[in-house]
Design a protein around this motif. Sequence first.
Motif, PDB file in Angstrom:
ATOM      1  N   ILE A 189      -9.922  21.684   0.260  1.00 50.26           N
ATOM      2  CA  ILE A 189     -10.405  21.752  -0.931  1.00 50.26           C
ATOM      3  C   ILE A 189      -9.819  22.818  -1.613  1.00 50.26           C
ATOM      4  O   ILE A 189      -9.566  24.022  -0.994  1.00 50.26           O
ATOM      5  N   VAL A 190      -9.634  22.800  -2.980  1.00 46.17           N
ATOM      6  CA  VAL A 190      -9.693  24.027  -3.680  1.00 46.17           C
ATOM      7  C   VAL A 190     -10.729  23.854  -4.934  1.00 46.17           C
ATOM      8  O   VAL A 190     -10.936  22.922  -5.318  1.00 46.17           O
ATOM      9  N   LEU A 191     -11.366  25.094  -5.045  1.00 45.94           N
ATOM     10  CA  LEU A 191     -12.405  25.207  -6.271  1.00 45.94           C
ATOM     11  C   LEU A 191     -11.730  25.859  -7.510  1.00 45.94           C
ATOM     12  O   LEU A 191     -11.142  26.912  -7.284  1.00 45.94           O
ATOM     13  N   LEU A 192     -11.820  25.097  -8.515  1.00 46.28           N
ATOM     14  CA  LEU A 192     -11.200  25.546  -9.887  1.00 46.28           C
ATOM     15  C   LEU A 192     -12.343  25.395 -10.921  1.00 46.28           C
ATOM     16  O   LEU A 192     -12.974  24.568 -11.432  1.00 46.28           O
ATOM     17  N   GLY A 193     -12.456  26.843 -11.127  1.00 43.67           N
ATOM     18  CA  GLY A 193     -13.626  27.122 -12.280  1.00 43.67           C
ATOM     19  C   GLY A 193     -12.958  27.100 -13.588  1.00 43.67           C
ATOM     20  O   GLY A 193     -12.000  27.358 -13.991  1.00 43.67           O
ATOM     21  N   ILE A 194     -13.910  26.351 -14.516  1.00 40.98           N
ATOM     22  CA  ILE A 194     -13.394  26.277 -15.934  1.00 40.98           C
ATOM     23  C   ILE A 194     -14.251  27.768 -16.634  1.00 40.98           C
ATOM     24  O   ILE A 194     -15.433  27.621 -16.557  1.00 40.98           O
ATOM     25  N   PRO A 195     -13.155  28.617 -17.156  1.00 37.34           N
ATOM     26  CA  PRO A 195     -13.786  29.563 -17.675  1.00 37.34           C
ATOM     27  C   PRO A 195     -14.888  29.664 -18.869  1.00 37.34           C
ATOM     28  O   PRO A 195     -14.825  28.546 -19.625  1.00 37.34           O
TER      29      PRO A 195
ATOM     30  N   VAL B  16      -2.404  22.822  -5.786  1.00 39.16           N
ATOM     31  CA  VAL B  16      -3.282  21.734  -5.983  1.00 39.16           C
ATOM     32  C   VAL B  16      -2.657  20.527  -5.345  1.00 39.16           C
ATOM     33  O   VAL B  16      -3.494  19.537  -5.293  1.00 39.16           O
ATOM     34  N   ASP B  17      -1.443  20.316  -5.051  1.00 39.54           N
ATOM     35  CA  ASP B  17      -0.701  19.129  -4.642  1.00 39.54           C
ATOM     36  C   ASP B  17      -1.551  18.693  -3.364  1.00 39.54           C
ATOM     37  O   ASP B  17      -1.682  19.360  -2.517  1.00 39.54           O
ATOM     38  N   ASP B  18      -1.751  17.542  -3.564  1.00 36.44           N
ATOM     39  CA  ASP B  18      -2.242  16.799  -2.077  1.00 36.44           C
ATOM     40  C   ASP B  18      -3.403  17.344  -1.495  1.00 36.44           C
ATOM     41  O   ASP B  18      -3.786  17.312  -0.370  1.00 36.44           O
ATOM     42  N   ARG B  19      -4.414  18.072  -2.370  1.00 31.05           N
ATOM     43  CA  ARG B  19      -5.548  18.639  -2.046  1.00 31.05           C
ATOM     44  C   ARG B  19      -6.794  17.921  -2.850  1.00 31.05           C
ATOM     45  O   ARG B  19      -6.460  17.399  -3.823  1.00 31.05           O
ATOM     46  N   THR B  20      -7.933  18.088  -2.386  1.00 31.15           N
ATOM     47  CA  THR B  20      -9.174  17.977  -3.248  1.00 31.15           C
ATOM     48  C   THR B  20      -9.588  19.065  -4.073  1.00 31.15           C
ATOM     49  O   THR B  20      -9.858  19.771  -3.609  1.00 31.15           O
ATOM     50  N   VAL B  21      -9.222  18.546  -5.220  1.00 38.19           N
ATOM     51  CA  VAL B  21     -10.039  19.887  -6.242  1.00 38.19           C
ATOM     52  C   VAL B  21     -11.190  19.626  -7.002  1.00 38.19           C
ATOM     53  O   VAL B  21     -11.491  18.582  -7.260  1.00 38.19           O
TER      54      VAL B  21
END
Length: 195
Positions: free
Chosen positions: A48-54, A108-113
């Motif tokens: 997984i990758v966590l992406l925060g929205i600023p 982010v490719d092939d990961r759960t974001v």
Amino acid sequence: MADAVSHARSQVPDGVAAHAVLEGPDINRALIRISHEILERTKGGEDIVLLGIPTRGVHLARRLAEHIRRFEGRTVPVGSLDITMYRDDLRTKPARPLGRTELPAEGVDDRTVVLVDDVLYSGRTVRAALDALGDLGRPRAVQLAALVDRGHRELPIRADYVGKNLPTAKSEIVKVYVEETDGRDAVVLLKEGDK
């Protein structure tokens, strides 16, 4: 908490009152619960990758990653996803500064974001985030975590993880404060005509 409410009151016009909905400990408990839910749903947080929205979503994403690290012993990549140029209100709202998009080295490719935002409202911010993410790679799946879901969706978007469902009127304002940028943690509801 009184500081958050008094600060909120100092930023709104007369006739508008602020009511604390969540305080620091409430926010922490909500983030701990969301962290556990992410771990359960993603089978331990692998890939997984966590992406925060600023802006505040980035700080919330970092806190989620820290909770996951403590619970699972796994370091989760964290980044930020600026959506400014993908917004559908660029022509109608004043110009705003560009934020930063910072992807982890793993991409982010092939990961759960897991997109992380402070408040889910109309769904337009999330739509813009999905458009921005599509230009950066091809995740296996995209999920959404929001500290507060206040309703009033204009697009068919639903959060996978929610800290608090908060029914609101469209005239109300939900303001999130985080320690990293505001010096305190609080969720405040601003109501017109409420004393």
